[in-house]
Design a protein around this motif. Sequence first.
Motif, PDB file in Angstrom:
ATOM      1  N   THR A  58       2.944  -1.894  -3.115  1.00 29.27           N
ATOM      2  CA  THR A  58       2.513  -1.070  -1.536  1.00 29.27           C
ATOM      3  C   THR A  58       2.663   0.447  -2.244  1.00 29.27           C
ATOM      4  O   THR A  58       2.152   0.920  -2.011  1.00 29.27           O
ATOM      5  N   CYS A 112       5.292   0.023   5.464  1.00 29.38           N
ATOM      6  CA  CYS A 112       4.226   0.557   5.206  1.00 29.38           C
ATOM      7  C   CYS A 112       3.535   0.767   6.731  1.00 29.38           C
ATOM      8  O   CYS A 112       3.722  -0.681   7.017  1.00 29.38           O
ATOM      9  N   THR A 128      -4.291  -6.460   3.403  1.00 27.58           N
ATOM     10  CA  THR A 128      -4.844  -4.887   3.538  1.00 27.58           C
ATOM     11  C   THR A 128      -6.239  -5.640   4.086  1.00 27.58           C
ATOM     12  O   THR A 128      -6.529  -6.715   3.991  1.00 27.58           O
ATOM     13  N   LEU A 134      -0.566  -7.340  -0.770  1.00 28.33           N
ATOM     14  CA  LEU A 134       0.466  -6.922  -1.546  1.00 28.33           C
ATOM     15  C   LEU A 134       2.237  -7.472  -1.682  1.00 28.33           C
ATOM     16  O   LEU A 134       2.477  -8.199  -1.065  1.00 28.33           O
TER      17      LEU A 134
END
Length: 256
Positions: A58, A112, A128, A134
Motif C-alpha cells: 500500500t 487506504c 485496485t 495490494l
Amino acid sequence: MSRLSVALRARLRPTWYRLKRAGYRMQLRAERRRRASRTYQPQATDGPLDPPARTATTAAAASSMQDGVKRRIVVDPPQLLRRDRPPRTIETELHPHFQFDLEHEVPEMAVCELPHGRVWGETGAIVTAENVLLEDLSIAWQQDDKSRGQHPIFANWRYHPVHPLPGRAAALTTDGAQLYYHWLFQLLPRLDLLERAGIALDSVDHFIVNRATQPFELDTLARLGIPREKLVETRVHPQVSAELLLAPSIPLHGSQ
C-alpha cells in the motif's frame, strides 16, 4: 462418519476438483465469447477476465500515484515490541511460540482510499482499479503447491461477476475470519483504525466481511453499531467493487 464414507470421499475428491476447474474454465471461455460478440454492451457487473497484473504494498502504491490508491492515511507508526523477560512455565524449555514473541515488529498501520477498488474471493483480496493486488491487505494463510509462494489469487483465479456498491464501503475481510481469534484480533480492530483515521463508522454505507452468520459475528458488530443491512458478505458476493473502498491495515500478522 463411517470409514467407507471417508474413503469414498477421499477417492472422489480429485475428480470433483477437476470437474470444478473444468467448470470455471468453461465459464471464463463463455464470458470471453460474450464480450467478443458485436452486440456486447458493457455492464456494471462485468469483472476483469484476468488476475491482477502485479502486486504492490500500500505504501508503494500510494507513492506511485498510478496504482489506484487515492490517499493513504497513516494511523500508527511502525513499532518494535519487546518482552522484558520470557514467561516462566512448568516446562524445562520455553515453548517456541513464546520464544518467537519475545520481539515483534508491528508494521505501520494505515487506511487506504481506493476509488472503484475491488474485494475478490472469500478471503477478501484487495485489488485496485488499476488491477494491482495490494499484498499487505490480502493475507492468505493457506497456500497450495500451485501458488509457489505467490498469493493464491494468481493460481486459483476464478472469474466472478462484480457486485457493485454505491457510496463508501469498508473492507474488513481477512483470511481465517470465520475463526473467533482472527475475527476478534484482525477483523474488528480495523474498525478502530477507520475511526482514528477520521472516518466515522456511521458515514460508511457498507461493511464488507467474509461472512456474518455466527452469533459472535453478528453480536460483536451489533454492539459496535453496525446494522445487519449494511453488511456485504464475500461468501455470497465473491467479487465486490465499491465506488470508494476504504481498506484499513490488518493488525497482528501471524500468531502474536
